[in-house]
Design an enzyme around this catalytic site. Sequence first.
Site, PDB file in Angstrom:
ATOM      1  N   ASN A   1     -38.881  35.762   6.283  1.00 50.69           N
ATOM      2  CA  ASN A   1     -39.812  34.852   6.969  1.00 50.69           C
ATOM      3  C   ASN A   1     -39.702  35.062   8.480  1.00 50.69           C
ATOM      4  O   ASN A   1     -38.947  35.922   8.941  1.00 50.69           O
ATOM      5  CB  ASN A   1     -39.515  33.401   6.569  1.00 50.69           C
ATOM      6  CG  ASN A   1     -38.084  33.029   6.913  1.00 50.69           C
ATOM      7  OD1 ASN A   1     -37.700  32.984   8.064  1.00 50.69           O
ATOM      8  ND2 ASN A   1     -37.269  32.812   5.871  1.00 50.69           N
TER       9      ASN A   1
ATOM     10  N   ASP B   1     -36.176  30.523  -0.669  1.00 52.64           N
ATOM     11  CA  ASP B   1     -35.950  29.705  -1.868  1.00 52.64           C
ATOM     12  C   ASP B   1     -35.725  30.579  -3.103  1.00 52.64           C
ATOM     13  O   ASP B   1     -35.084  30.162  -4.052  1.00 52.64           O
ATOM     14  CB  ASP B   1     -37.144  28.774  -2.099  1.00 52.64           C
ATOM     15  CG  ASP B   1     -37.181  27.656  -1.059  1.00 52.64           C
ATOM     16  OD1 ASP B   1     -36.095  27.158  -0.705  1.00 52.64           O
ATOM     17  OD2 ASP B   1     -38.275  27.298  -0.582  1.00 52.64           O
TER      18      ASP B   1
ATOM     19  N   LYS C   1     -36.026  53.239  -4.282  1.00 44.75           N
ATOM     20  CA  LYS C   1     -37.302  52.760  -3.744  1.00 44.75           C
ATOM     21  C   LYS C   1     -38.370  52.731  -4.845  1.00 44.75           C
ATOM     22  O   LYS C   1     -38.520  53.704  -5.592  1.00 44.75           O
ATOM     23  CB  LYS C   1     -37.738  53.709  -2.610  1.00 44.75           C
ATOM     24  CG  LYS C   1     -38.991  53.255  -1.924  1.00 44.75           C
ATOM     25  CD  LYS C   1     -39.376  54.224  -0.812  1.00 44.75           C
ATOM     26  CE  LYS C   1     -40.765  53.900  -0.323  1.00 44.75           C
ATOM     27  NZ  LYS C   1     -41.268  54.935   0.576  1.00 44.75           N
TER      28      LYS C   1
ATOM     29  N   ASP D   1     -29.381  25.963  -3.379  1.00 46.41           N
ATOM     30  CA  ASP D   1     -29.775  25.148  -2.228  1.00 46.41           C
ATOM     31  C   ASP D   1     -28.491  24.840  -1.447  1.00 46.41           C
ATOM     32  O   ASP D   1     -27.695  23.981  -1.828  1.00 46.41           O
ATOM     33  CB  ASP D   1     -30.463  23.854  -2.692  1.00 46.41           C
ATOM     34  CG  ASP D   1     -31.135  23.147  -1.533  1.00 46.41           C
ATOM     35  OD1 ASP D   1     -30.529  23.118  -0.439  1.00 46.41           O
ATOM     36  OD2 ASP D   1     -32.253  22.644  -1.701  1.00 46.41           O
ATOM     37  N   ILE D   2     -28.312  25.580  -0.367  1.00 44.58           N
ATOM     38  CA  ILE D   2     -27.039  25.544   0.364  1.00 44.58           C
ATOM     39  C   ILE D   2     -26.753  24.139   0.898  1.00 44.58           C
ATOM     40  O   ILE D   2     -25.671  23.574   0.709  1.00 44.58           O
ATOM     41  CB  ILE D   2     -27.066  26.570   1.523  1.00 44.58           C
ATOM     42  CG1 ILE D   2     -27.272  27.984   0.962  1.00 44.58           C
ATOM     43  CG2 ILE D   2     -25.786  26.494   2.352  1.00 44.58           C
ATOM     44  CD1 ILE D   2     -27.596  29.032   1.990  1.00 44.58           C
TER      45      ILE D   2
ATOM     46  N   LYS E   1     -32.207  15.793  -0.921  1.00 41.46           N
ATOM     47  CA  LYS E   1     -31.005  16.594  -0.630  1.00 41.46           C
ATOM     48  C   LYS E   1     -29.840  15.729  -0.162  1.00 41.46           C
ATOM     49  O   LYS E   1     -28.798  16.255   0.222  1.00 41.46           O
ATOM     50  CB  LYS E   1     -31.334  17.661   0.415  1.00 41.46           C
ATOM     51  CG  LYS E   1     -32.421  18.653  -0.047  1.00 41.46           C
ATOM     52  CD  LYS E   1     -32.596  19.808   0.920  1.00 41.46           C
ATOM     53  CE  LYS E   1     -33.759  20.697   0.521  1.00 41.46           C
ATOM     54  NZ  LYS E   1     -33.482  22.121   0.694  1.00 41.46           N
TER      55      LYS E   1
HETATM   56  O1  PMT Z   1     -35.431  30.407  14.056  1.00 43.55           O
HETATM   57  P1  PMT Z   1     -36.574  29.951  14.926  1.00 43.55           P
HETATM   58  O2  PMT Z   1     -37.598  31.030  15.143  1.00 43.55           O
HETATM   59  O3  PMT Z   1     -36.110  29.328  16.217  1.00 43.55           O
HETATM   60  O4  PMT Z   1     -37.356  28.799  14.124  1.00 43.55           O
HETATM   61  C1  PMT Z   1     -36.731  27.604  13.833  1.00 43.55           C
HETATM   62  C2  PMT Z   1     -37.128  27.085  12.450  1.00 43.55           C
HETATM   63  C3  PMT Z   1     -38.623  26.793  12.417  1.00 43.55           C
HETATM   64  C4  PMT Z   1     -36.770  28.097  11.373  1.00 43.55           C
HETATM   65  C5  PMT Z   1     -36.295  25.778  12.231  1.00 43.55           C
HETATM   66  O5  PMT Z   1     -36.611  24.859  13.231  1.00 43.55           O
HETATM   67  C6  PMT Z   1     -36.584  25.136  10.882  1.00 43.55           C
HETATM   68  O6  PMT Z   1     -37.481  24.330  10.741  1.00 43.55           O
HETATM   69  N1  PMT Z   1     -35.766  25.512   9.860  1.00 43.55           N
HETATM   70  C7  PMT Z   1     -35.912  25.019   8.470  1.00 43.55           C
HETATM   71  C8  PMT Z   1     -36.879  25.903   7.753  1.00 43.55           C
HETATM   72  C9  PMT Z   1     -37.367  25.336   6.441  1.00 43.55           C
HETATM   73  O7  PMT Z   1     -38.495  25.246   6.203  1.00 43.55           O
HETATM   74  O8  PMT Z   1     -36.477  24.899   5.663  1.00 43.55           O
HETATM   75  P2  PMT Z   1     -36.832  24.301   4.155  1.00 43.55           P
HETATM   76  O9  PMT Z   1     -37.814  23.220   4.236  1.00 43.55           O
HETATM   77  O10 PMT Z   1     -37.062  25.446   3.236  1.00 43.55           O
HETATM   78  O11 PMT Z   1     -35.431  23.704   3.858  1.00 43.55           O
HETATM   79  C10 PMT Z   1     -35.001  22.397   4.225  1.00 43.55           C
HETATM   80  C11 PMT Z   1     -33.546  22.451   4.570  1.00 43.55           C
HETATM   81  O12 PMT Z   1     -32.814  22.983   3.479  1.00 43.55           O
HETATM   82  C12 PMT Z   1     -33.229  23.321   5.756  1.00 43.55           C
HETATM   83  O13 PMT Z   1     -32.199  22.675   6.478  1.00 43.55           O
HETATM   84  C13 PMT Z   1     -32.720  24.621   5.132  1.00 43.55           C
HETATM   85  O14 PMT Z   1     -31.795  25.293   5.974  1.00 43.55           O
HETATM   86  C14 PMT Z   1     -32.059  24.114   3.860  1.00 43.55           C
HETATM   87  N2  PMT Z   1     -32.066  25.060   2.735  1.00 43.55           N
HETATM   88  C15 PMT Z   1     -33.227  25.453   2.161  1.00 43.55           C
HETATM   89  C16 PMT Z   1     -33.211  26.284   1.063  1.00 43.55           C
HETATM   90  C17 PMT Z   1     -31.983  26.737   0.570  1.00 43.55           C
HETATM   91  N3  PMT Z   1     -31.922  27.551  -0.463  1.00 43.55           N
HETATM   92  N4  PMT Z   1     -30.849  26.351   1.155  1.00 43.55           N
HETATM   93  C18 PMT Z   1     -30.868  25.521   2.214  1.00 43.55           C
HETATM   94  O15 PMT Z   1     -29.807  25.188   2.776  1.00 43.55           O
END
Ligand code: PMT
Length: 407
Positions: free
Chosen positions: A214, A283, A293, A313-314, A348
């Site tokens: 991403n 995800d 490849k 989901d960490i 979460k």
């Molecule tokens: O890195 P930059 O370019 O500065 O951009 C910053 C950012 C936009 C990436 C940041 O501000 C941000 O919003 N990060 C979260 C991205 C996101 O959409 O996360 P999520 O909605 O998929 O997940 C929610 C939370 O769960 C997050 O804290 C994520 O780190 C955590 N997570 C998600 C999936 C997973 N498998 N494990 C996790 O820990």
Amino acid sequence: MKTAFNTLNNRRVLLGVTGGIAAYKSAELTRRLQDQGADVRIVMTRSATEFITPLTMQALSRHPVHLDLLNPDTESVMGHIELARWADLILIAPASANFLARFASGHGDDLLTTVCLAAECPVAIAPAMNQAMWSKPATQDNQSILVHRGVHLLGPDSGLQACGEIGAGRLLDIDPLIERVSALFDTGKLQGRTVLITAGPTREAIDPVRFISNHSSGKQGYALAAAAADAGANVILVSGPTNLSPPERVEHVPVISAMQMHEAVQARVGDVDVFIGVAAVADYRPTLTQSQKIKKATHGKSTLTLELVENPDIIAEVAARKNKPFTVGFAAETEQLETFARKKLAQKNLDMIVANNVSNTDIGFNSDQNAITVYEQDDSLDLPMMSKRALSEKLIDRIAEHLRAKP
Ligand code: PMT
């Protein structure tokens, strides 16, 4: 022994040693500052070297001792301006009457006075001299000029002096001196806390040359790591691939995939006070990573199906721990910000979630600034557009308030 929440942890202390019998105590002082987690570098005046050798101080501080203003070798490694910029605090202990006079009158004729002139960080002096010298109007005027200019005066103590006389002028004992130095850093934020931050994207390999990922640049997570380190925290930054240099004073743990990030977090989260998930973790990952490849189909087939499997989901696993750290999530959303962010907060089991509107390309992914809303169970806070670094400081303040309020 480090105290649980000592304020000197991770602090850079430039210890200036001037000429006087108490100079020998600067050896013990160096050790004790290091015991509290401070990084100590030494500047000695020439007369200090008559009382204690630079070699002793070098061995204790584990860094070369700085002696001369105009030494091309040392200036090219770390000159007087860099030394002044490097320090979080300049502590002159012992500070002689002669040094106080030269500092008060703005001299810059040796390394220590020049570093003090160039300093933008706090400067503290711990005077040590004969009681008659301390009580002389000239010395009293000099110390009050310095205090008036914002220099912190630590001591002196009263009692029996090395010369056999009794009176004010003794260097403070090491314990109270360390306490007074620690108090200078007591900004009430994250001293002594450990903060684990995930940042950047993850890459999920399809084959040796392709991956799913991403647009996360890591900028927001790295800015938070720097702000937490500046607030005195021990910071561990588990980061997916980015083009950024890790902030100073931060333990950097580079990873590539979500599974690696998961493993790195699991191995370190046991002792942390705060966990902040800024990473944009994939995800899903391909069920199978091809070892060679994948070739383009040659005849007929215009589609390729990739099977994906869910990643752990960490953050949810961190928040499910028995003694969970204060857990902060981020949510990058393109619509219904509050609804989706609050849903993640609840699902979460987070303490706080930072909602990031990524439908606007000026903020969020890869930008230098951001605008966010912080949601907590019973509260919320809008932080308008500002640099990711400035935002991070405000977030750290908010997190620190919660930690202070915790029983
Ligand atoms: O890195 P930059 O370019 O500065 O951009 C910053 C950012 C936009 C990436 C940041 O501000 C941000 O919003 N990060 C979260 C991205 C996101 O959409 O996360 P999520 O909605 O998929 O997940 C929610 C939370 O769960 C997050 O804290 C994520 O780190 C955590 N997570 C998600 C999936 C997973 N498998 N494990 C996790 O820990």
